[in-house]
Design an enzyme around this catalytic site. Structure first.
Site, PDB file in Angstrom:
ATOM      1  N   GLY A  41      13.845  34.780  33.870  1.00  0.00           N
ATOM      2  CA  GLY A  41      14.876  35.475  34.776  1.00  0.00           C
ATOM      3  C   GLY A  41      14.008  36.161  35.896  1.00  0.00           C
ATOM      4  O   GLY A  41      14.378  36.869  36.749  1.00  0.00           O
TER       5      GLY A  41
ATOM      6  N   MET B  50      11.594  35.022  37.982  1.00  0.00           N
ATOM      7  CA  MET B  50      11.572  34.420  39.244  1.00  0.00           C
ATOM      8  C   MET B  50      12.934  33.560  39.730  1.00  0.00           C
ATOM      9  O   MET B  50      13.693  33.578  38.925  1.00  0.00           O
ATOM     10  CB  MET B  50      10.267  33.380  39.223  1.00  0.00           C
ATOM     11  CG  MET B  50       8.778  34.419  39.239  1.00  0.00           C
ATOM     12  SD  MET B  50       7.560  33.344  39.037  1.00  0.00           S
ATOM     13  CE  MET B  50       7.584  32.727  37.426  1.00  0.00           C
TER      14      MET B  50
END
Length: 888
Positions: free
Chosen positions: A105, A107
């Site tokens: 979560g 990027m």
């Protein structure tokens, strides 16, 4: 020429799981799954080397990259029978990040890329489903606008909620095709108004916009925070994975889900996960809809009424279960899977070694070794030593009074109590001031990472067992309750509402991440009990390690905790810490502020019985184990009286006037007390101090020998020595005290005299010091300060900037600076052994509980590490891992 792009799919795969550094975790595993024949949608990976090039060349790409990507797109077209940017038969792709270390979560991701006004119409005609096509298009606009064009995703959510409210529906799936077409128009208007430009219609422009956004997200705030917290170097970069879309939102014979091959919370060998019918992947992890369990057994345990995947899609479930078994056997580890079902056909989108709690990691490691899947050494190395902290702290007392407010999902085990905080920034701020906080959110997002790390626990209104909150909390070891549907809150007013109970920020909540319960106020706790698997793993670790593990302790309570956790002695007893209690500090101040030898000896006479009793307690608890006692080493600023009341107390105890006491305190004040009149310098200046402490030690030895029948062998450590002469002067006093006590008691006393190596000169001249010292204990806290010229008390204001700039990628007070401070330790070891081959070598700084530092200490050949009591199990495990890796 460098190869920048690697394809994967049924028609050919360039890479495999061994290429993790180049292809990232996701890319290498997609290639591996394709290579072993699993149903993986075709795609390609742009390597981590392109990310490095991107940042080294002003956000540009290698000259051949666009040509290489076009060729890889053509391979996907050939395998899928679709065409990118074709209005009638469009290929849609996902664009995802993929670093070599999992960063869930952190990027950016873009799904359904390739849709525009023409391809959406073509997709609707091809699928004969207007609703599906425009549901995909509105999702793409929102995600692309957020990730690539920096348009607030909340604006789209507001319009969606307004439409559902106007239609009188709650669930997104109840919107019609016409509704979604209208929504697409509204979304495009938002983009134009907020971004100042129309939503891009060229799929190639979309693709390169998404690729650039993924590379750029490697340096976003949340990714940098996550890397800092998990010691992931920025230089690693991320890969970009482009993959043909498969659709879980085409109807009721479609689904998407997340699964674990074993239970990531408990470690139980059972299929664990969640799915949603007629949905896309972000619906599961974002908590927008409440997902359903995979198995019938899990549904029964949860008391749910809706069908599990095993019941609703039995054939596909059986295929997925077979993939689970195959992947775990292939990787020899618990896997975290993402999958989509499109019109009854299963596709695998990801596999990776799954995040797990410490309890689960231990159970899995031991059971997998017992099953023959891995060796005992592999089992030892599977568990993160620092994760053991999750097991060593209190849990809720089952007999305590509790006021149950609501229940949610038990997303990450453990209990936490704290003040309610409604946003991540405030959680971080309050925690920095010493407050325990519970971060309460509708749902967490990657932007909340800093607040989640700061919080004692996390509570969310939305989200399932595989939501962002759950996965990140488990990885951090934070208790988490997710999907608490009875919870609502108003961040503006700072109020939360739970079934009619109104609470405000700052009120106390207790959460139990093991069962999902949320309680009002503070609930009593009990100490944890270690599982059989924990005992088994630690016994294997103790058999495997070479270095011994001691503890830093000066109180009976700490010593008992350490022994219970397996400490093999005391590596550092800081005698000055024994005088902070109010009934002792006056005598300590009286001694420090005495104007002459007579005054000091009067005060020392008061301190001697206190010291003797302290040492007796430690010797008795350690029952024959080694105890290293550091002679007095007080930075004076920690003991000097400052207030008028403190000065008055010292004046009265010393029989001097208040003004005399004040003047004496002024005279003793130092500009830089950490480099001042402390350590062996006190003993050299005032030998009566060293004499008193040595007598107290030897009298305690004799008293315990008489009581237990076995005499302890104390190790007396001279602190802050830079020269052999300082040690020699202290030895004179120590030996004289030993001889005197032996003459008085008629008992023989065995003891060692050594020194604490905490100055660069001591490390450099270690051979000279070893002529006088029988052991060295490296005091790496002060050695780091004096080698780097950085005060650990003041460095917090700037060290995080140094981490971001990769000057010191890791805080050197947390993990040893191998090249600088480590070089001094290595030099001290080599020179010390050259002068005294049988010299005993240990370390007693905070680095003694850090796994990376322990690995270094194994390399240089220390005999033991010493750490705080609660870090003893972690140090035992880390020492075993270090020795296993050193052998290999």
């Amino acid at each position: 020429m460098a190869q920048w792009v690697y394809s994967f799919g049924a028609n050919g795969t360039d890479g495999d799981s061994s290429m993790r550094n180049l292809l990232g975790g996701k890319g290498s595993n997609l290639a591996e799954m394709s290579g072993i024949g699993l149903p993986v949608p075709p795609g390609f990976t742009i390597t981590t080397e392109v990310c490095t090039y991107f940042y080294d060349n002003d956000h540009s790409y290698p000259d051949s990259l666009k040509k290489d990507v076009a060729a890889a797109i053509a391979l996907i077209e050939a395998e899928t029978g679709t065409l990118f940017a074709d209005a009638e038969n469009p290929l849609l792709v996902s664009v995802r990040s993929g670093a070599r270390a999992s960063m869930p979560g952190m990027m950016d991701t873009v799904l359904n890329l390739g849709l525009n006004d023409d391809t959406a119409a073509g997709l609707a005609a091809r699928a004969d489903d207007i609703r599906f096509a425009y549901d995909s298009y509105r999702r793409f606009i929102q995600m692309y606008a957020d990730v690539v064009m920096d348009v607030d995703h909340g604006l789209f959510e507001d319009v969606l909620e307004d439409m559902k409210r106007a239609r009188g529906i709650f669930d997104d799936t109840k919107l019609t095709g016409a509704d979604l077409q209208e929504l697409v128009g509204l979304y495009k208007t938002i983009v134009e108004e907020e971004a100042g430009t129309a939503f891009p219609q060229d799929p190639w422009e979309q693709l390169w916009g998404a690729v650039g956004a993924v590379f750029t997200s490697w340096m976003n705030t949340r990714a940098k925070t996550y890397r800092r917290l998990n010691n992931i170097p920025a230089a690693w970069g991320t890969a970009v994975n482009v993959q043909a879309m498969v659709f879980g939102n085409m109807g009721d014979d479609c689904a998407t889900g997340v699964a674990f091959t074993r239970d990531p919370s408990t470690g139980e060998n059972s299929f664990y996960g969640e799915f949603l019918i007629n949905a896309q992947g972000e619906d599961v992890v974002a908590g927008i809809r409440t997902p359903l369990p995979l198995t019938t057994e899990a549904r029964r345990k949860a008391g749910g009424d809706e069908l599990s995947m095993q019941e609703a899609m039995p054939d596909v479930f059986n295929q997925l279960d077979a993939v689970r078994i195959r992947l775990e056997a292939h990787y020899c580890d618990m896997q975290d899977l993402e999958f989509t079902v499109q019109q009854g056909r299963l596709y695998m989108l990801q596999t990776r070694s799954g995040k797990r709690t410490a309890e689960a990691a231990i159970r899995m490691a031991v059971e997998m070794a017992d099953e023959g899947l891995i060796s005992k050494d592999e089992a030892i190395c599977r568990v993160d030593p620092l994760a053991l902290d999750q097991l060593l702290h209190p849990t809720l007392d089952p007999d305590a009074q509790k006021t149950l407010l609501t229940r949610g999902l038990p997303a990450s085990p453990g209990a936490a109590c704290g003040q309610i905080v409604l946003n991540a920034d405030k959680a971080e701020e309050m925690a920095s001031h010493g407050h325990q906080v519970i971060l309460v959110r509708l749902e967490t997002s990657p932007e909340d990472i800093h607040g989640m790390h700061a919080a004692a626990g996390i509570l969310t209104a939305r989200g399932g067992m595989t939501s962002h909150a759950a996965v990140v909390a488990r990885g951090m070891g934070r208790p988490c309750v997710s999907g608490s549907g009875d919870l609502s809150f108003d961040e503006v007013s700072g109020k939360i509402f739970i079934l009619g109970t109104e609470l405000s920020e700052g009120d106390i909540l207790t959460i139990d991440g093991s069962n999902g319960n949320v309680y009002l106020g503070e609930v009593a706790t009990i100490q944890p009990r270690m599982s059989d698997a924990f005992a088994t793993l630690m016994s294997w670790a103790d058999q495997a390690r070479r270095m011994r593990v001691r503890t830093n302790a000066e109180t009976p309570a700490d010593a008992r905790v350490a022994v219970d956790f397996g400490a093999e002695g005391i590596g550092l007893c800081r005698t000055e810490h024994m005088f902070f209690d109010s009934d002792r500090i006056i005598a300590m101040r009286e001694m420090i502020m005495a104007a002459d030898t007579e005054g000091r000896e009067t005060a020392l006479a008061k301190l001697l019985p206190m010291q003797r009793q302290d040492f007796m307690s430690l010797f008795e608890i350690m029952a024959g184990l080694p105890v290293t006692i550091r002679l007095l080493d007080p930075p004076l600023h920690e003991f000097l009286p400052h207030s008028q009341d403190e000065l008055a107390e010292v004046a009265k105890a010393s029989g001097i006037t208040l003004e005399t006491a004040r003047q004496r305190a002024i005279k003793l004040a130092e500009s830089n007390p950490m480099l001042g009149h402390r350590g062996c310098r006190l003993a050299v200046t005032y030998p009566e101090i060293c004499r008193m402490q040595a007598r107290a030690i030897f009298e305690a030895v004799c008293a315990i020998a008489k009581k237990l029948g076995t005499a302890p062998i104390p190790e007396i450590m001279v602190p802050l020595a830079a020269t052999a002469r300082e040690i020699a002067l202290c030895k004179v006093e120590i030996i004289a005290a030993a001889d005197a006590v032996m003459a008085e008691t008629g008992q023989k006393i065995d003891y060692l005299i050594g020194t604490m190596v905490e100055l660069p000169r001591a490390a450099i001249c270690a051979g000279e010091l070893a002529d006088e010292a029988e052991f060295f204990s490296f005091g790496t806290n002060d050695l780091t300060q004096t080698a780097l010229g950085i005060s650990r008390d003041d460095a917090g204001a700037f060290l995080h900037h140094y981490a971001d700039a990769e000057i010191y990628p890791v805080d050197p007070f947390v993990s040893i600076d191998r090249d600088g401070v480590g070089a001094l330790v290595r030099l001290g070891v080599e020179n010390g052994k050259a002068a005294r081959p049988d010299i005993k070598l240990g370390i007693c700084g905070e680095h003694g509980g850090d796994p990376d530092s322990i690995s270094f200490f194994e390399e240089v050949g220390l005999d033991y590490v010493s750490c705080s009591p609660f870090r003893v199990p972690a140090a035992r495990l880390a020492a075993a891992q270090a020795h296993i890796r050193q052998k290999s």
